[in-house]
Every structure is written in C-alpha cells, then in structure tokens.
Motif scaffolding. Structure first.
Motif, short mmCIF file in Angstrom:
data_model
loop_
_atom_site.label_atom_id
_atom_site.label_comp_id
_atom_site.label_asym_id
_atom_site.label_seq_id
_atom_site.Cartn_x
_atom_site.Cartn_y
_atom_site.Cartn_z
N LEU A 92 -0.38 60.55 4.47
CA LEU A 92 -1.21 59.39 4.77
C LEU A 92 -0.32 58.18 5.01
N ARG A 93 -0.84 57.24 5.78
CA ARG A 93 -0.20 55.94 5.97
C ARG A 93 -1.29 54.94 6.32
N TYR A 94 -0.96 53.66 6.21
CA TYR A 94 -1.89 52.62 6.66
C TYR A 94 -1.46 52.16 8.04
N ASN A 95 -2.41 52.12 8.96
CA ASN A 95 -2.16 51.62 10.31
C ASN A 95 -1.94 50.10 10.21
N LYS A 96 -0.85 49.63 10.76
CA LYS A 96 -0.49 48.21 10.64
C LYS A 96 -1.46 47.31 11.38
N GLN A 97 -2.06 47.79 12.47
CA GLN A 97 -2.99 46.96 13.25
C GLN A 97 -4.38 46.92 12.61
N THR A 98 -4.86 48.06 12.13
CA THR A 98 -6.23 48.12 11.62
C THR A 98 -6.30 48.00 10.10
N ASN A 99 -5.14 48.21 9.43
CA ASN A 99 -5.08 48.24 7.97
C ASN A 99 -6.03 49.29 7.39
N ARG A 100 -6.20 50.36 8.15
CA ARG A 100 -7.03 51.49 7.70
C ARG A 100 -6.13 52.70 7.50
N PRO A 101 -6.51 53.60 6.58
CA PRO A 101 -5.68 54.78 6.36
C PRO A 101 -5.74 55.76 7.53
N GLU A 102 -4.60 56.37 7.82
CA GLU A 102 -4.50 57.42 8.82
C GLU A 102 -3.97 58.68 8.13
N ILE A 103 -4.32 59.81 8.68
CA ILE A 103 -3.90 61.10 8.13
C ILE A 103 -3.14 61.85 9.22
N LEU A 104 -2.08 62.54 8.82
CA LEU A 104 -1.28 63.30 9.77
C LEU A 104 -1.83 64.71 9.89
N LEU A 105 -2.17 65.09 11.12
CA LEU A 105 -2.65 66.45 11.39
C LEU A 105 -1.55 67.24 12.07
N GLN A 106 -1.43 68.47 11.67
CA GLN A 106 -0.47 69.40 12.28
C GLN A 106 -1.23 70.29 13.27
N LEU A 107 -0.70 70.43 14.48
CA LEU A 107 -1.27 71.37 15.44
C LEU A 107 -0.50 72.68 15.29
N ARG A 108 -1.20 73.71 14.83
CA ARG A 108 -0.57 74.99 14.57
C ARG A 108 -0.08 75.64 15.87
N SER A 109 1.05 76.31 15.78
CA SER A 109 1.59 77.04 16.92
C SER A 109 0.59 78.07 17.41
N ARG A 110 0.57 78.32 18.69
CA ARG A 110 -0.35 79.30 19.27
C ARG A 110 0.03 80.74 18.94
N THR A 111 1.20 80.93 18.30
CA THR A 111 1.63 82.27 17.89
C THR A 111 1.33 82.55 16.42
N LYS A 112 0.73 81.60 15.70
CA LYS A 112 0.44 81.80 14.28
C LYS A 112 -0.52 82.97 14.10
N ASP A 113 -0.42 83.64 12.94
CA ASP A 113 -1.26 84.80 12.67
C ASP A 113 -2.70 84.43 12.35
N SER A 114 -2.95 83.17 12.03
CA SER A 114 -4.32 82.70 11.79
C SER A 114 -4.49 81.30 12.37
N PHE A 115 -5.67 81.03 12.91
CA PHE A 115 -6.02 79.74 13.48
C PHE A 115 -4.98 79.18 14.45
N PRO A 116 -4.51 79.98 15.40
CA PRO A 116 -3.52 79.46 16.36
C PRO A 116 -4.11 78.32 17.18
N GLY A 117 -3.30 77.29 17.46
CA GLY A 117 -3.72 76.18 18.30
C GLY A 117 -4.77 75.28 17.68
N CYS A 118 -4.91 75.32 16.35
CA CYS A 118 -5.90 74.48 15.67
C CYS A 118 -5.20 73.39 14.85
#
Length: 195
Positions: free
Chosen positions: A51-77
C-alpha cells in the motif's frame, strides 16, 4: 504424501510443502506441490499486500500483480502484490520476505510487515486442462511502500506487470469483476482493517 526425503537431488526437482492442520500448523508430513493441488491437500502460503498514499489524492493505493500467462493457476489475472507457497520447514515471515525479493526485487525487514490475519482458502478449478484444487491456510500481511511501478524488479516468469490502483476503485473492480482477477474481497477487507 511422504515423509521428508534426505535425497538432495529429489528435493531440488520437487517443491515440497508442509501438510498442515486447520490452524496452519505443520503435521510432520510433506507433499509435492503438484500433488497438493491435484489432491486438495492443505498447505501454507504467505500473502503480502503493498500500500501507499497517492500524493495527489491523499488516498490509499494498492499494488496489484498481473500473473504471468504461463502460471499453473489464474494466468493473466490480477492478484495479491506478492504471494507464494511456503516451502517445507520454512515459516510464514521468511517465506513472505523471499517472495518479495524474488517477485518484486524488494529487500524488506520482518518488522516492516503488518500482520492482518489468517485466511482459509479452498477452491476447485480447471487450468490448462488440469484440475487444480487449492486448499491453503494463508497469513495475510500489509507493507507500506512508495516505489513507482517502474522501480520494481519483476520476476518475469511469475509476474507480467504491476500496477498501483486506488484502494476503493480496486475493491469496486473486484466486487463487480471489472478486471480479470483472482482476488477475494475477504482479503481486501482484512487489508482495510489493517490500514
């Protein structure tokens, strides 16, 4: 299921996981990760949300990971910022720190992780034509980070990309399936309570 093997070559070719009880305590037995998912055997994972706070909005942001398309589960999600299975004989925190280093290139101290709670996960899906039964106990952590997306060193075989997203927009996108994801609202609620 098998007792822990002393054969070094076998340990290197197979990813061994501790079989755990309903509270996530190792039972003394281990299992190959592929068999754990084929048979739905309970094992452990560590989940870390950045998590971090956006400096412009002062609202929390969350980091999302985009899974590799070769993953054994949920590829590309879109998924948890950093997560991974806990190898046999290893505990939650060391595993979480290793995943952060491997997937995102982050060096973090144990005291920087804020514990949000324990989560039980069970689902049964088909990926790449194979049944995948996940039965895991996960400890969920929060980590504050101010890095930009371009500053992360991604493990490309695991992570295709990362993106910061406004926390509330992320919750709305997950709730309404506006993005391809494998994120559960229960876990986002855990993170919200840890902020």
């Amino acid at each position: 299921m098998s007792e822990r093997s002393n054969d070094t070559a076998e340990k290197q070719s197979v990813e061994w996981l501790d079989i755990v009880d309903a509270e996530g305590n190792p039972t003394g037995q281990v299992i190959d990760r592929r068999l754990a998912h084929a048979q739905g055997i309970r094992h452990r994972t560590a989940h870390v949300w950045l998590l971090r706070y956006n400096k412009q909005t002062n609202r929390p942001e969350i980091l999302l990971q985009l899974r590799s398309r070769t993953k054994d589960s949920f590829p590309g999600c879109y998924d948890i910022s950093s997560a991974g299975h806990i190898p046999a004989g290893v505990d939650y925190i060391p595993s979480a720190l290793r995943e952060l280093r491997e997937e995102l290139g982050l060096e973090v101290k144990p005291e920087e992780l804020y514990y949000c709670g324990l989560r039980t996960i069970h689902y049964d899906h088909i990926f790449h034509g194979q049944q995948f039964i996940d039965n895991q106990i996960s400890k969920v952590y929060l980590l504050w980070s101010n890095q930009e997306e371009t500053e992360f060193r991604l493990q490309t075989e695991e992570v295709e990309a990362v993106r910061w997203m406004d926390f509330e927009e992320c919750c709305e996108a997950v709730r309404n399936n506006r993005i391809p994801h494998c994120i559960q609202m229960e876990e986002l609620d855990m993170v919200r309570s840890g902020m």
